[in-house]
Write a protein that holds these residues in place. Structure first.
Motif, PDB file in Angstrom:
ATOM      1  N   GLN A 192     -30.413   8.806  -6.154  1.00 22.39           N
ATOM      2  CA  GLN A 192     -29.725   8.060  -5.115  1.00 22.39           C
ATOM      3  C   GLN A 192     -28.295   7.795  -5.550  1.00 22.39           C
ATOM      4  O   GLN A 192     -28.032   7.502  -6.708  1.00 22.39           O
ATOM      5  CB  GLN A 192     -30.447   6.741  -4.856  1.00 22.39           C
ATOM      6  CG  GLN A 192     -29.937   6.001  -3.647  1.00 22.39           C
ATOM      7  CD  GLN A 192     -30.802   4.804  -3.318  1.00 22.39           C
ATOM      8  OE1 GLN A 192     -31.834   4.567  -3.948  1.00 22.39           O
ATOM      9  NE2 GLN A 192     -30.396   4.042  -2.332  1.00 22.39           N
ATOM     10  N   VAL A 193     -27.381   7.906  -4.621  1.00 22.46           N
ATOM     11  CA  VAL A 193     -25.956   7.734  -4.897  1.00 22.46           C
ATOM     12  C   VAL A 193     -25.473   6.448  -4.255  1.00 22.46           C
ATOM     13  O   VAL A 193     -25.837   6.133  -3.111  1.00 22.46           O
ATOM     14  CB  VAL A 193     -25.149   8.931  -4.366  1.00 22.46           C
ATOM     15  CG1 VAL A 193     -23.660   8.678  -4.515  1.00 22.46           C
ATOM     16  CG2 VAL A 193     -25.553  10.214  -5.102  1.00 22.46           C
ATOM     17  N   GLN A 194     -24.649   5.718  -4.987  1.00 20.43           N
ATOM     18  CA  GLN A 194     -24.031   4.507  -4.456  1.00 20.43           C
ATOM     19  C   GLN A 194     -22.536   4.551  -4.674  1.00 20.43           C
ATOM     20  O   GLN A 194     -22.057   4.994  -5.727  1.00 20.43           O
ATOM     21  CB  GLN A 194     -24.592   3.267  -5.163  1.00 20.43           C
ATOM     22  CG  GLN A 194     -25.857   2.720  -4.576  1.00 20.43           C
ATOM     23  CD  GLN A 194     -26.197   1.346  -5.108  1.00 20.43           C
ATOM     24  OE1 GLN A 194     -26.029   1.068  -6.285  1.00 20.43           O
ATOM     25  NE2 GLN A 194     -26.680   0.477  -4.247  1.00 20.43           N
ATOM     26  N   LEU A 195     -21.790   4.070  -3.683  1.00 18.89           N
ATOM     27  CA  LEU A 195     -20.355   3.867  -3.804  1.00 18.89           C
ATOM     28  C   LEU A 195     -20.100   2.371  -3.680  1.00 18.89           C
ATOM     29  O   LEU A 195     -20.549   1.750  -2.709  1.00 18.89           O
ATOM     30  CB  LEU A 195     -19.587   4.621  -2.717  1.00 18.89           C
ATOM     31  CG  LEU A 195     -19.756   6.135  -2.653  1.00 18.89           C
ATOM     32  CD1 LEU A 195     -18.851   6.712  -1.564  1.00 18.89           C
ATOM     33  CD2 LEU A 195     -19.463   6.785  -3.980  1.00 18.89           C
ATOM     34  N   VAL A 196     -19.385   1.824  -4.652  1.00 21.26           N
ATOM     35  CA  VAL A 196     -19.104   0.389  -4.643  1.00 21.26           C
ATOM     36  C   VAL A 196     -17.597   0.191  -4.675  1.00 21.26           C
ATOM     37  O   VAL A 196     -16.927   0.658  -5.603  1.00 21.26           O
ATOM     38  CB  VAL A 196     -19.757  -0.320  -5.853  1.00 21.26           C
ATOM     39  CG1 VAL A 196     -19.411  -1.793  -5.847  1.00 21.26           C
ATOM     40  CG2 VAL A 196     -21.271  -0.123  -5.813  1.00 21.26           C
ATOM     41  N   GLU A 197     -17.085  -0.495  -3.650  1.00 21.95           N
ATOM     42  CA  GLU A 197     -15.647  -0.748  -3.535  1.00 21.95           C
ATOM     43  C   GLU A 197     -15.307  -2.135  -4.061  1.00 21.95           C
ATOM     44  O   GLU A 197     -16.133  -3.051  -4.015  1.00 21.95           O
ATOM     45  CB  GLU A 197     -15.195  -0.639  -2.086  1.00 21.95           C
ATOM     46  CG  GLU A 197     -15.465   0.704  -1.443  1.00 21.95           C
ATOM     47  CD  GLU A 197     -16.233   0.588  -0.150  1.00 21.95           C
ATOM     48  OE1 GLU A 197     -16.138   1.486   0.704  1.00 21.95           O
ATOM     49  OE2 GLU A 197     -16.936  -0.425  -0.002  1.00 21.95           O
ATOM     50  N   SER A 198     -14.059  -2.289  -4.487  1.00 20.08           N
ATOM     51  CA  SER A 198     -13.563  -3.601  -4.892  1.00 20.08           C
ATOM     52  C   SER A 198     -12.059  -3.637  -4.675  1.00 20.08           C
ATOM     53  O   SER A 198     -11.413  -2.588  -4.543  1.00 20.08           O
ATOM     54  CB  SER A 198     -13.899  -3.888  -6.361  1.00 20.08           C
ATOM     55  OG  SER A 198     -13.292  -2.935  -7.209  1.00 20.08           O
ATOM     56  N   GLY A 199     -11.513  -4.847  -4.604  1.00 16.72           N
ATOM     57  CA  GLY A 199     -10.070  -5.010  -4.574  1.00 16.72           C
ATOM     58  C   GLY A 199      -9.464  -5.414  -3.247  1.00 16.72           C
ATOM     59  O   GLY A 199      -8.257  -5.595  -3.156  1.00 16.72           O
ATOM     60  N   GLY A 200     -10.256  -5.560  -2.217  1.00 16.48           N
ATOM     61  CA  GLY A 200      -9.696  -5.982  -0.943  1.00 16.48           C
ATOM     62  C   GLY A 200      -9.310  -7.449  -0.972  1.00 16.48           C
ATOM     63  O   GLY A 200      -9.544  -8.155  -1.949  1.00 16.48           O
ATOM     64  N   GLY A 201      -8.687  -7.913   0.119  1.00 16.26           N
ATOM     65  CA  GLY A 201      -8.320  -9.312   0.197  1.00 16.26           C
ATOM     66  C   GLY A 201      -7.203  -9.556   1.184  1.00 16.26           C
ATOM     67  O   GLY A 201      -6.884  -8.697   2.006  1.00 16.26           O
ATOM     68  N   LEU A 202      -6.609 -10.739   1.056  1.00 20.38           N
ATOM     69  CA  LEU A 202      -5.515 -11.165   1.923  1.00 20.38           C
ATOM     70  C   LEU A 202      -4.205 -11.086   1.149  1.00 20.38           C
ATOM     71  O   LEU A 202      -4.117 -11.556   0.004  1.00 20.38           O
ATOM     72  CB  LEU A 202      -5.757 -12.604   2.393  1.00 20.38           C
ATOM     73  CG  LEU A 202      -4.627 -13.289   3.162  1.00 20.38           C
ATOM     74  CD1 LEU A 202      -4.380 -12.587   4.488  1.00 20.38           C
ATOM     75  CD2 LEU A 202      -4.959 -14.768   3.378  1.00 20.38           C
ATOM     76  N   VAL A 203      -3.202 -10.482   1.772  1.00 24.00           N
ATOM     77  CA  VAL A 203      -1.900 -10.341   1.133  1.00 24.00           C
ATOM     78  C   VAL A 203      -0.813 -10.505   2.177  1.00 24.00           C
ATOM     79  O   VAL A 203      -1.028 -10.191   3.364  1.00 24.00           O
ATOM     80  CB  VAL A 203      -1.805  -8.974   0.410  1.00 24.00           C
ATOM     81  CG1 VAL A 203      -1.843  -7.830   1.399  1.00 24.00           C
ATOM     82  CG2 VAL A 203      -0.569  -8.895  -0.473  1.00 24.00           C
ATOM     83  N   GLN A 204       0.332 -10.988   1.754  1.00 28.88           N
ATOM     84  CA  GLN A 204       1.457 -11.144   2.674  1.00 28.88           C
ATOM     85  C   GLN A 204       2.144  -9.800   2.909  1.00 28.88           C
ATOM     86  O   GLN A 204       2.076  -8.901   2.062  1.00 28.88           O
ATOM     87  CB  GLN A 204       2.460 -12.136   2.100  1.00 28.88           C
ATOM     88  CG  GLN A 204       1.960 -13.564   2.049  1.00 28.88           C
ATOM     89  CD  GLN A 204       3.037 -14.550   1.635  1.00 28.88           C
ATOM     90  OE1 GLN A 204       4.043 -14.165   1.052  1.00 28.88           O
ATOM     91  NE2 GLN A 204       2.830 -15.806   1.949  1.00 28.88           N
ATOM     92  N   PRO A 205       2.809  -9.654   4.039  1.00 29.13           N
ATOM     93  CA  PRO A 205       3.578  -8.427   4.285  1.00 29.13           C
ATOM     94  C   PRO A 205       4.547  -8.157   3.135  1.00 29.13           C
ATOM     95  O   PRO A 205       5.205  -9.067   2.637  1.00 29.13           O
ATOM     96  CB  PRO A 205       4.316  -8.731   5.585  1.00 29.13           C
ATOM     97  CG  PRO A 205       3.438  -9.714   6.282  1.00 29.13           C
ATOM     98  CD  PRO A 205       2.847 -10.575   5.192  1.00 29.13           C
ATOM     99  N   GLY A 206       4.608  -6.885   2.735  1.00 26.11           N
ATOM    100  CA  GLY A 206       5.439  -6.504   1.603  1.00 26.11           C
ATOM    101  C   GLY A 206       4.727  -6.559   0.270  1.00 26.11           C
ATOM    102  O   GLY A 206       5.263  -6.073  -0.746  1.00 26.11           O
ATOM    103  N   GLY A 207       3.539  -7.119   0.250  1.00 23.65           N
ATOM    104  CA  GLY A 207       2.778  -7.237  -0.984  1.00 23.65           C
ATOM    105  C   GLY A 207       2.004  -5.984  -1.337  1.00 23.65           C
ATOM    106  O   GLY A 207       2.109  -4.948  -0.661  1.00 23.65           O
TER     107      GLY A 207
END
Length: 123
Positions: free
Chosen positions: A1-16
């Motif tokens: 079985q294969v899994q893909l796990v993402e990380s690093g999303g969130g809230l950021v201001q424009p230009g960030g």
């Protein structure tokens, strides 16, 4: 079985900036390509960036010069460095991998998706 796990999303201001990461695990024999797609509310999912086995890359026009995709083949990971973020980059970002894995004792090439990570660009 294969899994893909993402990380690093969130809230950021424009230009960030934000950096997304995706790790693939399981009975993987070979990864042919990995990439990132995104889907904003009310819109279709679109390809953001993809990187092939040989390292060739492709980007949607709207992110060229701002986003950089990279891959660590030894770790089966793909990263997306996102700079100069704009409100229109707000979306759920999905990791995608086209790979060969053992499925029922048979090597099989399939597309796999991560569950998605939210990126919100707002002041």
């Amino acid at each position: 079985q294969v899994q893909l796990v993402e990380s690093g999303g969130g809230l950021v201001q424009p230009g960030g900036s934000l950096r997304l990461s995706c790790a693939a695990s399981g009975t993987i024999l070979k990864i042919n390509a990995m990439g990132w797609y995104r889907q904003a509310p009310g819109k279709q999912r679109e390809l953001v960036a993809v990187i092939g086995k040989a390292g060739g890359t492709n980007y949607v026009d709207s992110v060229k010069g701002r986003f950089t995709i990279s891959r660590d083949s030894a770790e089966n990971t793909v990263n997306l460095q996102m700079n100069s973020l704009k409100p229109e980059d707000t979306a759920v970002y999905y990791c995608n991998a086209r790979l060969v894995a053992v499925v029922g004792a048979i090597p099989l090439e399939q597309n796999y998706w991560g569950p998605g990570t939210q990126v919100t660009v707002s002041s």
